[in-house]
Each structure stands twice: as C-alpha cells, then as structure tokens.
Write a protein that holds these residues in place. Sequence first.
Motif, PDB file in Angstrom:
ATOM      1  N   ALA A   1      -9.023   9.075  -4.555  1.00  0.00           N
ATOM      2  CA  ALA A   1      -8.561  10.240  -3.955  1.00  0.00           C
ATOM      3  C   ALA A   1      -7.183  10.627  -3.956  1.00  0.00           C
ATOM      4  O   ALA A   1      -6.698  11.435  -4.049  1.00  0.00           O
ATOM      5  N   LEU A   2      -6.497   9.409  -3.726  1.00  0.00           N
ATOM      6  CA  LEU A   2      -4.838   9.420  -3.783  1.00  0.00           C
ATOM      7  C   LEU A   2      -4.430   9.915  -5.219  1.00  0.00           C
ATOM      8  O   LEU A   2      -3.514  10.868  -5.507  1.00  0.00           O
ATOM      9  N   PHE A   3      -5.009   9.425  -6.494  1.00  0.00           N
ATOM     10  CA  PHE A   3      -4.753   9.810  -7.604  1.00  0.00           C
ATOM     11  C   PHE A   3      -5.168  11.384  -8.080  1.00  0.00           C
ATOM     12  O   PHE A   3      -4.665  12.138  -8.450  1.00  0.00           O
ATOM     13  N   ALA A   4      -6.382  11.638  -7.189  1.00  0.00           N
ATOM     14  CA  ALA A   4      -6.734  13.044  -7.642  1.00  0.00           C
ATOM     15  C   ALA A   4      -5.687  14.208  -6.785  1.00  0.00           C
ATOM     16  O   ALA A   4      -5.448  14.959  -7.559  1.00  0.00           O
ATOM     17  N   SER A   5      -5.284  13.638  -5.785  1.00  0.00           N
ATOM     18  CA  SER A   5      -4.489  14.688  -4.818  1.00  0.00           C
ATOM     19  C   SER A   5      -3.095  14.726  -5.843  1.00  0.00           C
ATOM     20  O   SER A   5      -2.572  15.870  -5.871  1.00  0.00           O
ATOM     21  N   SER A   6      -2.599  13.316  -6.064  1.00  0.00           N
ATOM     22  CA  SER A   6      -1.283  13.493  -6.792  1.00  0.00           C
ATOM     23  C   SER A   6      -1.270  14.220  -8.038  1.00  0.00           C
ATOM     24  O   SER A   6      -0.318  15.054  -8.421  1.00  0.00           O
ATOM     25  N   MET A   7      -2.364  14.095  -8.890  1.00  0.00           N
ATOM     26  CA  MET A   7      -2.632  14.793 -10.156  1.00  0.00           C
ATOM     27  C   MET A   7      -2.613  16.323  -9.994  1.00  0.00           C
ATOM     28  O   MET A   7      -2.066  17.197 -10.656  1.00  0.00           O
ATOM     29  N   ALA A   8      -3.273  16.526  -9.034  1.00  0.00           N
ATOM     30  CA  ALA A   8      -3.559  18.021  -8.641  1.00  0.00           C
ATOM     31  C   ALA A   8      -2.200  18.647  -8.104  1.00  0.00           C
ATOM     32  O   ALA A   8      -1.908  19.871  -8.473  1.00  0.00           O
ATOM     33  N   GLU A   9      -1.507  17.955  -7.476  1.00  0.00           N
ATOM     34  CA  GLU A   9      -0.306  18.559  -6.620  1.00  0.00           C
ATOM     35  C   GLU A   9       0.773  18.650  -8.183  1.00  0.00           C
ATOM     36  O   GLU A   9       1.587  19.822  -7.963  1.00  0.00           O
TER      37      GLU A   9
ATOM     38  N   VAL B   1       0.929  -1.081  -0.146  1.00  0.00           N
ATOM     39  CA  VAL B   1       0.009  -0.108  -0.105  1.00  0.00           C
ATOM     40  C   VAL B   1       0.849   1.016   0.189  1.00  0.00           C
ATOM     41  O   VAL B   1       0.668   2.208  -0.727  1.00  0.00           O
ATOM     42  N   LYS B   2       1.908   1.349   0.850  1.00  0.00           N
ATOM     43  CA  LYS B   2       2.465   2.244   0.932  1.00  0.00           C
ATOM     44  C   LYS B   2       3.587   2.534  -0.275  1.00  0.00           C
ATOM     45  O   LYS B   2       3.885   3.576  -0.993  1.00  0.00           O
ATOM     46  N   LEU B   3       4.025   1.290  -0.920  1.00  0.00           N
ATOM     47  CA  LEU B   3       4.840   1.391  -1.963  1.00  0.00           C
ATOM     48  C   LEU B   3       4.085   1.686  -3.131  1.00  0.00           C
ATOM     49  O   LEU B   3       4.456   2.504  -4.003  1.00  0.00           O
ATOM     50  N   GLY B   4       2.861   1.507  -3.313  1.00  0.00           N
ATOM     51  CA  GLY B   4       2.060   1.835  -4.473  1.00  0.00           C
ATOM     52  C   GLY B   4       1.615   3.096  -4.318  1.00  0.00           C
ATOM     53  O   GLY B   4       1.680   3.998  -5.353  1.00  0.00           O
ATOM     54  N   GLU B   5       1.536   3.767  -3.163  1.00  0.00           N
ATOM     55  CA  GLU B   5       1.278   5.249  -2.879  1.00  0.00           C
ATOM     56  C   GLU B   5       2.661   6.147  -3.434  1.00  0.00           C
ATOM     57  O   GLU B   5       2.592   7.115  -4.127  1.00  0.00           O
ATOM     58  N   LEU B   6       3.846   5.459  -3.377  1.00  0.00           N
ATOM     59  CA  LEU B   6       5.038   6.052  -3.635  1.00  0.00           C
ATOM     60  C   LEU B   6       5.184   6.086  -5.087  1.00  0.00           C
ATOM     61  O   LEU B   6       5.627   6.857  -5.884  1.00  0.00           O
ATOM     62  N   VAL B   7       4.783   5.067  -5.656  1.00  0.00           N
ATOM     63  CA  VAL B   7       4.635   4.871  -7.008  1.00  0.00           C
ATOM     64  C   VAL B   7       3.954   5.781  -7.843  1.00  0.00           C
ATOM     65  O   VAL B   7       4.205   6.403  -9.014  1.00  0.00           O
ATOM     66  N   ILE B   8       2.629   6.012  -7.632  1.00  0.00           N
ATOM     67  CA  ILE B   8       1.701   7.086  -8.129  1.00  0.00           C
ATOM     68  C   ILE B   8       2.274   8.451  -7.897  1.00  0.00           C
ATOM     69  O   ILE B   8       2.096   8.907  -8.978  1.00  0.00           O
ATOM     70  N   ARG B   9       2.705   8.767  -6.710  1.00  0.00           N
ATOM     71  CA  ARG B   9       3.373  10.280  -6.690  1.00  0.00           C
ATOM     72  C   ARG B   9       4.625  10.302  -7.498  1.00  0.00           C
ATOM     73  O   ARG B   9       4.835  11.609  -8.195  1.00  0.00           O
ATOM     74  N   LYS B  10       5.320   9.199  -7.763  1.00  0.00           N
ATOM     75  CA  LYS B  10       6.606   9.515  -8.587  1.00  0.00           C
ATOM     76  C   LYS B  10       6.238   9.591 -10.058  1.00  0.00           C
ATOM     77  O   LYS B  10       6.980  10.174 -10.958  1.00  0.00           O
ATOM     78  N   ALA B  11       5.137   8.707 -10.476  1.00  0.00           N
ATOM     79  CA  ALA B  11       4.773   8.717 -11.763  1.00  0.00           C
ATOM     80  C   ALA B  11       4.475   9.936 -12.071  1.00  0.00           C
ATOM     81  O   ALA B  11       4.435  10.706 -13.411  1.00  0.00           O
ATOM     82  N   CYS B  12       3.484  10.582 -11.279  1.00  0.00           N
ATOM     83  CA  CYS B  12       2.995  12.041 -11.548  1.00  0.00           C
ATOM     84  C   CYS B  12       3.961  13.006 -11.617  1.00  0.00           C
ATOM     85  O   CYS B  12       3.971  13.886 -12.470  1.00  0.00           O
ATOM     86  N   ALA B  13       4.886  12.926 -10.884  1.00  0.00           N
ATOM     87  CA  ALA B  13       6.081  14.004 -10.595  1.00  0.00           C
ATOM     88  C   ALA B  13       6.895  13.936 -11.991  1.00  0.00           C
ATOM     89  O   ALA B  13       7.314  14.693 -12.454  1.00  0.00           O
ATOM     90  N   GLN B  14       7.073  12.446 -12.521  1.00  0.00           N
ATOM     91  CA  GLN B  14       7.843  12.359 -13.833  1.00  0.00           C
ATOM     92  C   GLN B  14       7.122  13.008 -14.915  1.00  0.00           C
ATOM     93  O   GLN B  14       7.614  13.534 -15.836  1.00  0.00           O
ATOM     94  N   LEU B  15       5.746  12.679 -14.980  1.00  0.00           N
ATOM     95  CA  LEU B  15       5.064  13.416 -16.126  1.00  0.00           C
ATOM     96  C   LEU B  15       5.246  14.932 -16.081  1.00  0.00           C
ATOM     97  O   LEU B  15       5.349  15.317 -17.094  1.00  0.00           O
ATOM     98  N   ALA B  16       5.026  15.378 -14.982  1.00  0.00           N
ATOM     99  CA  ALA B  16       5.208  16.793 -14.669  1.00  0.00           C
ATOM    100  C   ALA B  16       6.481  17.302 -15.197  1.00  0.00           C
ATOM    101  O   ALA B  16       6.655  18.418 -15.916  1.00  0.00           O
ATOM    102  N   GLN B  17       7.668  16.314 -14.847  1.00  0.00           N
ATOM    103  CA  GLN B  17       8.924  16.763 -15.120  1.00  0.00           C
ATOM    104  C   GLN B  17       9.165  16.904 -16.966  1.00  0.00           C
ATOM    105  O   GLN B  17       9.555  17.771 -17.510  1.00  0.00           O
ATOM    106  N   TRP B  18       8.440  15.763 -17.549  1.00  0.00           N
ATOM    107  CA  TRP B  18       8.389  15.660 -18.892  1.00  0.00           C
ATOM    108  C   TRP B  18       7.515  16.693 -19.506  1.00  0.00           C
ATOM    109  O   TRP B  18       7.968  17.390 -20.649  1.00  0.00           O
ATOM    110  N   LYS B  19       6.463  17.144 -18.984  1.00  0.00           N
ATOM    111  CA  LYS B  19       5.838  18.183 -19.474  1.00  0.00           C
ATOM    112  C   LYS B  19       6.534  19.638 -19.359  1.00  0.00           C
ATOM    113  O   LYS B  19       6.288  20.328 -20.687  1.00  0.00           O
TER     114      LYS B  19
END
Length: 842
Positions: free
Chosen positions: A683-691, A640-658
Amino acid sequence: MSLAHAYSDELFRTIRQIDQITLNLKYYWQKTGGKLELEDQRNFGLYPASSMLQVVIVDRNGMPLTSTHGMANEDPALSGKDFFRRHKNDPSPQLLINPPSPELDIDRMRVRFSRRLDTADGEFDGIVIVSATPDYLASFHDESLLNGGDLHGVTDANGTVLAFKGDVKINSNGRGLNHILPMVENEPQVLSLAGMHFSDQRSRMVVRQAVPQYPVTAVIALSDEEMFQSYHQARDSYRNIAVIGSICLIAFTLTGMIFSLRLAWRNQQADEVRRAYRMATDEAREGFYMVRAIYDRDRKIVDFLLEDCNERGASIAGLTRAGMIGMRFWQLFSGEHAKETFEFFVEVMRTGFYEGEYLVSPNSPVHGTWMHRKLVRSGDTLAITLRDVSDTKAHEQALAKLANTDVLTNLPNRHWLTEFLPGALERAKHSGKKAALLFVDLDDFKNINDTLGHASGDELLQAAALRLRSVIRPGDNVARLGGDEFTVIIEQVESNDDVCRVAERIVKTLSEPFHLADGNGHIVHGSIGISLYPEDGDDARTLLKHADIAMYAAKANGKGHYQFFQPQLSESLVVRLNREHALRGAIERDEFVLFYQPRVDTFSGELRSMEALVRWMHPERGLVPPLDFIPMAEDTGLIVKLGELVIRKACAQLAQWKAAGLALVPVSINVSPRQFNQGNISALFASSMAEHGIDATLVEIEITESCMMGDGHVVTEQLAAIDRLGIRLLVDDFGTGYSSLSQLQQLDLDTLKIDKAFTAQVCNGKEGEAFFMAILSMAHVLGMSVVAEGVETEEQLQVLQALSCNEVQGYYVSKPVPAAEMPALMEKRFLFPATRNLLKAG
C-alpha cells in the motif's frame, strides 16, 4: 513627569509584546526544526497586517528565510552586521535592541528587536528579528496632551535615538542624549535645555524616564514657549492695564467706562475658555473627575465630594454628568470594595500622585474590566483620570496564552514549563520538601499516526491530555512538550510513595483503550521517567534531562511502566539515548539524502537499473555512512519510518528525472524485514507511485533472506500484493541468510543478488568459481536473473562474463553517487569503455 511615566509604561507594554513574539517564535523554531512560514501565520491573522511591525527569521549564515511581509523587501545577507555576529558569538537568550542603521536599513529606518535561535543541541541556528517603525514605538495614547512644538520618543541605554515623533530634531552631535542629560537608573530626569540643542532653536523642558526591564528610555520634550504661553499672555495683559491706568490718570472721566468694558471683555474671554475646556473634556476618551476631601474636626478625611466630571466620566459610572455632580463617595460605592477604594483615595491624598492599572471589582460602579487611572492632588482636591484599557489587556492576555498554551490539547506548553519550573523548585527549597518531574511518553503512538492518520493521532493526544489531568493531584500540573511527550510537575512531595501513586495512576489510565472516531478501541501505553528535586538535580534543565533518560530506561526495560532516575545508569545507555534522540530528530526533520549506485549488463556495460542508498546529512558531522545509523534504526524500530522516507524520496526523484526528459531506468529500493512484515508495504508503494505518477516498471524492491523467514502466510500475501502492482522483486545479499533455492522457487521472485563475499572469491581458485557457478546455474533454472554485487576489478568482471552472470554492480562500475550526478550516467548509458566490453565467445 506624569507624561513621561505614562509613556514609559506604554513603551514597556509595547516592547514586552514584541519580546513575547520572539520567545514564541524561538520555541516553535526549535520545536519544528526550523520549518516555519511566517507569511502563512500572518495570513492566518497571528500578526498585524500593518507594515509598522514586521517579522523575519534569518538562518545561521545571515540569509533571510521567511518573513511576514514577503522576502522581496528583506535585506540580503546580514552575516556582516554587528548584531548578527553578537548573537552568533554570544549564547545569551536575551532580547537585543538594535538602533536604526542607514547602512542596514537604507530608507527604511526601523528599530530591530532580535533574539538568538538555537538548535536542539544549543548550537547557533540563526536569529528572529521583529522590526518596528519609529511611528510604532512613538505611538502614545496621551499624545493629545502635547502641543505642536512638543516632542516624545525613545532612546537606548547609550542615548542613541531609536524613535522620535515631531517635526523638530535633537542636536546631539552624534554622541547621544546622555552627554546632554546623564541618566540615573529608574528615576525620571528633568532638565531645561537651551534652543541650541534643537533644530528649531526653541528651548524646552526635557523629561526622561527609564522603561522597566528593558535598556531603553522614554523622553518627553515640552516647548517652553507653549508651556508659558498663558503666563506671557497674562504679563501682556497686566502691561496693558498699566497703560490704561496711566491714561485713566490723564482722563479720569473715562476711567469708569474703560474699566467696565475691560472687565466685561475678560469675563467673556474666561467664559469662552471654560466652554472650550468643557467641550474638550466632554469629547475626550478618558473620564475626568474633580473630588474634594471632606474633613472632620480632627482634620481626618471622612468622605469625598464630586465637584465636577465630564460626560465620559459619568457614563463610565452609568450616570449622567448632571446626576453625578454633587454626589459623595459613600453614595457611589458600597461594601468591602468601597472601603478599599476609600483608603486608596486617602493614601493618594497623602502621597500626592498615583498612576497605574487595576482590575475592576464586580461590586464597583465603574463599567469595564481593566482601567488605567491617574490621581493627582491639588490642595484638598483630587484630579482623577480613568481610561478603559480592557481591549489592550485582552490583547496582552491573548498573546500570553498564545505563547504559553499548546493549541492542540489546551495544556501548558514547553515555554510555560521553562517559566514555571524555576518557581516550583524555589518553593520546594523554601518549604524543605521535594518536587518531582515526570516525563511521560506514549508507547507506539506513531503506529496510530501511520495506520489511522494524523487526525486520529491528534484525537488520541487530546484524550490522553484529559486523562492526565484527571489523575494528577490538585495543585499539580501537566504540560505537553510536543509530539506524544508530556510532563507532570508534582509539588509538596513528602516521600517517593507520593510520586509512585501518581505514576501508577497515569500508567493505568493510559493503558485503557482509546475509542476514536473510527469506532475501535486503540491501546497505547505510557512509559514514565521520574527525576526528583533536589537529589537528581537542582535546576529545571537537569531535572528534565534526567527524567528523559529515566523514561528511555523504562522503555528499554519493557514499556508501560515508570522508572526513577538512577545515577548509576551506564554512560553507554546515555550515549545510546543521545544517539537515538539524534536519529529520531533527524528523521522528523528529514536530514537524509539518497545516493544511487548503477547496475549494468555484464557484457555490454549498459545501464539497467540503480539501487537507492540512504545517507544521513548531519548538520554538524556532515555525510554519515549507513553503518553508523542503520543498525540503530533497525534496533529501535525507526527503520520503518526511515524506510517510508526513502520510498517517497525515490519516487519523487524519479518524477523529477521524468519531468526533465531523461531516459529512465528502474530504481531498486531496499525494504527492511521489520518494514516488510508490518503488512502494509504494498500500500505504501502504491500510494507513493500514485502521488508522483510513477509507473510500476520503474520501481524494484530489494528484500533480504530474513524477510522470508517470517509468517509464511503473511510473506506470501505481501509478495502477491507486490506482484499485482507490477513491481519486480529482488533478493539482496543472497547467501548470508537461511533461505534455500527451493524456497525461492515457491515464492516466485525475479532477481537474485549474490552477496559480495562470494563475488570476492571467484578469482581465488576453482572452488570459489564453482560455488558461484552453482548458485548461478540453479537461479537460471528457476527463471531468475542474477546480479553479482561488489565487483571491484576487471579480472572479476571477466570471470563473471565467462560464467554468464546477467548483471554486475560495484565500485568497478561506479561508486554510489548523489542524485545530481546520476543524469550524466543515464545519458552516457554504456558505463564500460570499449576495452572492457569483453563479449561472450560463441
């Protein structure tokens, strides 16, 4: 010699404070996994603003990481320096004192105090350096007693000068002071050195005093010329008198007049000297007293008479100088404290000298908390000096509290525990009784942090600390190791029943609801592992390790109870616990990176999406494949904690490429069944994408068939919440679970990824091709696109093109690549060469 004693004591306090700073940083370095910002701590007031004392942390490769005074002034790589190699090759935790080196310091001649940093596994992780200027080390509160030609400073055990204060240099020919003045341990050494040893060619009296506990020496060098100035003045005066006497023999008639004038002049000079002395002592920070012993007929001391003091000395006692002179000891002191002080004065009259610090008794007439006192006997008189050191002691106590107290719960911390446990075990050894160590872990505490936030988690930890204190026995101790882990030390254990009763009280009190600021009652339980001295270990480290193993055994057998350590705990359990420990720490330290595997159009080879795949970048083992840690993460709930880490990392990487202006394609992120069924994935995906400012069209979620086997209502609600966000849903590894196409129709999913086991069979006869085609046809009827996983050959690609499979993914297209290599594939866009573009025939 008293000056050398005083300076040695002051150096000891200075170096001990520096030692405490390195110990405190070593602990928090290991606790935070190397995430320290010294400049932030300095801005918060934890370190002095002066540049005389600077702190820097250097990593295992010798590169400075963080500093209290910014990184611009720090030296580059230190890996080639002797003291760095010594720490790296020697696991000793001792403080290392390094002399100034022009090669290392250039024009910043500093003394460096360094200590080795270790990882949680005891491996070398860098060093912490506290560098002090010579002025900082040579600071001396009794400096006012030195004259212009006097020197004082500090040398290391080899006689190498670390710091010296004065305009004169010592000529030691690079061999250190030990070849001039050999050192005898713990005893002050006195020697008269000729002028050839000093740059100003003036001879001096040199006194050296070893500093307790540290390999350094205090040095005081007093100029003979200034020490014997009064003697030379008297000698010259007597010579003048002799001349005058000769003249008197010649002119007897002038003798009386000349003698009278001479006597008047000497009396005037004496009065001026006394006035100057009185002015100097009255303006001093110290209190000065002259007390004379009063004897009875048997020459036994029965009282002391205060013959003189300065104004500062009188104010320390709350009196005036005029009112204090002439008072006797028993007029100033009374009660039991007076008896102890009187006996102390009598003892100093016997020994002749004393110097040290003491805590002022509430019954003492002295105003202050801590005093430094020095007593010297001269005949029947004691010369006493008092100096208020309350502020210095308060500073030392504050440093000690900082080093030994957990800031959040105000409990003793891990550093305190490592200092306290050896003494507790020694007491148990001498008493012949047992001691017990209880390792307490709050079950499911991370759920509080994840759902309510860290502020609520901190509130619960504070409440748990109060409960633990309330149920332990008087004389026992509780400490916080960090996170949600506590230890309880039980001494004077008669039998195991004593320990069981304490453990049962802890389990009971922790199982009661915690009422936090949100107004609700939250239940967590405590799992306790217990190790006993001496049967489970005869040292602190072993007992702590065995209690930890027992605690995890308690968790494995059902949470909310206690477990004694048993030697027969299987080695596989110990190995599993160690691996789980390592994985848990890796998640907390974020030792994970994402690789990305492209997904392309079956016919054109155009990049359509990419799947984010997590990899563990282990500091020692290197890149760890997912099969080595994903199953354990799922079994332990760490997924669960690892999955949250992956979601936030993926969104951060997309923002960097953007931000880099790349032509983006969606990234699909895998969600485990446990994470999906917790109910907050949308909710986790929504907060990560918004961040990170990521549009929902750039994110896809891959779930397995087992995710759909949970509570139907919960599954439906989760899928609807994800759909409202605009995120596409993919079913991963279809065909390996228990779902059916009709179930997929009810859940209204977007894409079906057929497991690679079926892709591998499409070229092995009509049966494999027919089976694949059946799944493909039904998915297309349901309006779902289909992705073939595990495509590895051109032959497989040709069959899939013939079957009208929408997209393909596998090593034939691209293996998973690091984020740094993905931009090149995005810019290339079409990943099939022209020879592979087998367009579908009419």
